[in-house]
Design an enzyme around this catalytic site. Structure first.
Site, mmCIF file in Angstrom:
data_model
loop_
_atom_site.group_PDB
_atom_site.id
_atom_site.type_symbol
_atom_site.label_atom_id
_atom_site.label_comp_id
_atom_site.label_asym_id
_atom_site.label_seq_id
_atom_site.Cartn_x
_atom_site.Cartn_y
_atom_site.Cartn_z
ATOM 1 N N LYS A 196 0.862 -1.184 0.000
ATOM 2 C CA LYS A 196 0.000 0.000 0.000
ATOM 3 C C LYS A 196 0.892 1.225 0.000
ATOM 4 O O LYS A 196 1.681 1.439 0.923
ATOM 5 C CB LYS A 196 -0.907 -0.007 1.237
ATOM 6 N N LYS A 256 -2.109 -1.554 -3.883
ATOM 7 C CA LYS A 256 -2.958 -0.373 -3.835
ATOM 8 C C LYS A 256 -2.121 0.899 -3.895
ATOM 9 O O LYS A 256 -1.164 0.987 -3.130
ATOM 10 C CB LYS A 256 -3.729 -0.421 -2.520
HETATM 11 C C1 PBG Z 1 -7.562 3.556 5.300
HETATM 12 C C2 PBG Z 1 -7.833 3.309 3.873
HETATM 13 C C3 PBG Z 1 -7.628 4.214 2.828
HETATM 14 C C4 PBG Z 1 -8.151 3.614 1.684
HETATM 15 C C5 PBG Z 1 -8.619 2.357 2.043
HETATM 16 N N1 PBG Z 1 -8.403 2.171 3.402
HETATM 17 C C6 PBG Z 1 -7.094 5.594 2.840
HETATM 18 C C7 PBG Z 1 -5.779 5.877 3.383
HETATM 19 O O1 PBG Z 1 -4.935 5.014 3.601
HETATM 20 O O2 PBG Z 1 -5.550 7.062 3.648
HETATM 21 C C8 PBG Z 1 -8.194 4.274 0.340
HETATM 22 C C9 PBG Z 1 -9.178 3.753 -0.648
HETATM 23 C C10 PBG Z 1 -9.434 4.625 -1.810
HETATM 24 O O3 PBG Z 1 -8.813 5.686 -2.012
HETATM 25 O O4 PBG Z 1 -10.318 4.240 -2.595
HETATM 26 N N2 PBG Z 1 -6.661 2.833 5.973
#
Ligand code: PBG
Length: 333
Positions: A196, A256
């Site tokens: 991520k 992601k």
């Molecule tokens: C939070 C989380 C996020 C997303 C999914 N879980 C945001 C972040 O890490 O700030 C983002 C999903 C998206 O942008 O569609 N832990």
């Protein structure tokens, strides 16, 4: 011309093209992310046209619609009222909180639908971080993991099939696996947000949950998530993360965002035998919607081409806000 190979021979008719097509999309590839809130009316989300914060009642309708379209998994994200947020985000393990109630409701009405959750503190944290922020501005790893384990167990207890740690703390997959097993939830899987990245593509999501890092005068709050989420410049590091998650007992690995990280999906596919998921995130969705609204692109064609690119790169599953639209379009093909 005297050519032996003419690749166009196999592109000549619709039938021939369908015979040699290497990848395909189906509704069961999709995981549909849904936002929920406490109110009785749905709320639109400015930067995500077509998505909403659902009331619990309408959430069930939307999940049923997804099931009818062939979608077999939803992931839930809560918009938590400001007064329930705290520095340590304890609301995340409230058994009667919004998410446990939403899970239980879906499991009661549609027991076969796979329910995935997000494990992280950001929707519950008044600081807007995925972990606990110390007074001097450090996102604390091991202390955060204790909360995440409690959160995952509460979600499993409510009926979650897959828990999804999205926090990027070190060692959280192993700790959550142990906590679930200790409580008798051996059957609950972990879909880990393995690679991520610290990405600007999450902007619209943070608007949907009002969960962006919040600067505060009493304490130092890091303004972004780059001390725990990955540096967009790094690819090899994703393999290290994948190896750790696998050793710690992850069932599915996720990359992601999706589109700007197709190379990472491809690399993890080469490195691991586990199923791989790609998250087609909120910023990717917002860009397509904005251009389509202006009439600058053909939304349907762009969405299906984009989703197919995740499969071609090696993903088995795709988290996408386009899930219902795409499932509908696939029925027409
Ligand atoms: C939070 C989380 C996020 C997303 C999914 N879980 C945001 C972040 O890490 O700030 C983002 C999903 C998206 O942008 O569609 N832990």
């Amino acid at each position: 011309m005297d050519l032996t190979y003419r690749p166009r021979r196999l592109r000549r008719t619709h039938a021939l093209r369908s015979m040699v097509r290497e990848h395909s999309l189906s509704a069961s590839d999709f995981i549909y992310p849904l936002f929920v809130h406490e109110g009785s009316e749905d709320q639109p989300i400015g930067a995500m046209p077509g998505s909403r914060r659902w009331s619990l009642e309408n959430l069930i309708r939307e999940v049923s619609r997804a099931w009818e379209l062939g979608i077999r998994c939803v992931v839930l994200f809560p918009k938590i009222a400001e007064e329930l947020k705290s520095e340590e985000g304890e609301e995340c393990f409230n058994e009667n909180g919004l998410i446990p109630r939403a899970i239980a409701l879906i499991k009661r009405e549609l027991p076969e639908m796979t329910v995935m959750t997000d494990v992280a503190l950001d929707p519950y944290s008044c600081d807007g971080h995925d972990g606990i922020v110390s007074q001097d501005g450090v996102v604390l790893n091991d202390e955060t993991i204790e909360h995440l384990c409690r959160q995952a167990v509460v979600q499993a207890h409510a009926g979650a099939d897959l828990v999804g740690p999205s926090d990027m703390m070190d060692g959280r997959v192993g700790a959550i696996r142990e906590a679930l097993d200790d409580e008798g939830f051996e059957h609950v899987g972990i879909i880990s947000y393995t690679a991520k990245y610290s990405s600007a593509y999450y902007g619209p999501f943070r608007e949907a949950l009002d969960s962006a890092p919040k600067l505060d005068s009493t304490k130092l709050i890091p303004e972004d998530k780059s001390t725990y989420q990955m540096d967009p410049a790094n690819a090899r590091e994703a393999i290290t993360e994948a190896q750790l998650d696998e050793q710690e007992g992850a069932d599915i690995l996720m990359v992601k965002p999706g589109l700007a990280y197709l190379d990472i999906i491809y690399r993890l596919r080469e490195e691991s035998e586990l199923p791989i998921a790609a998250y087609n995130v909120s910023g990717e969705y917002a860009m397509v919607k904005a251009a389509a609204e202006k009439g600058w692109i053909d939304e349907r064609a762009v969405v299906l081409e984009t989703l197919l690119s995740f499969k071609r790169a090696g993903a088995d599953l795709i988290l996408t806000y386009h899930a219902c639209d795409a499932a509908n379009w696939l029925k027409e093909i």
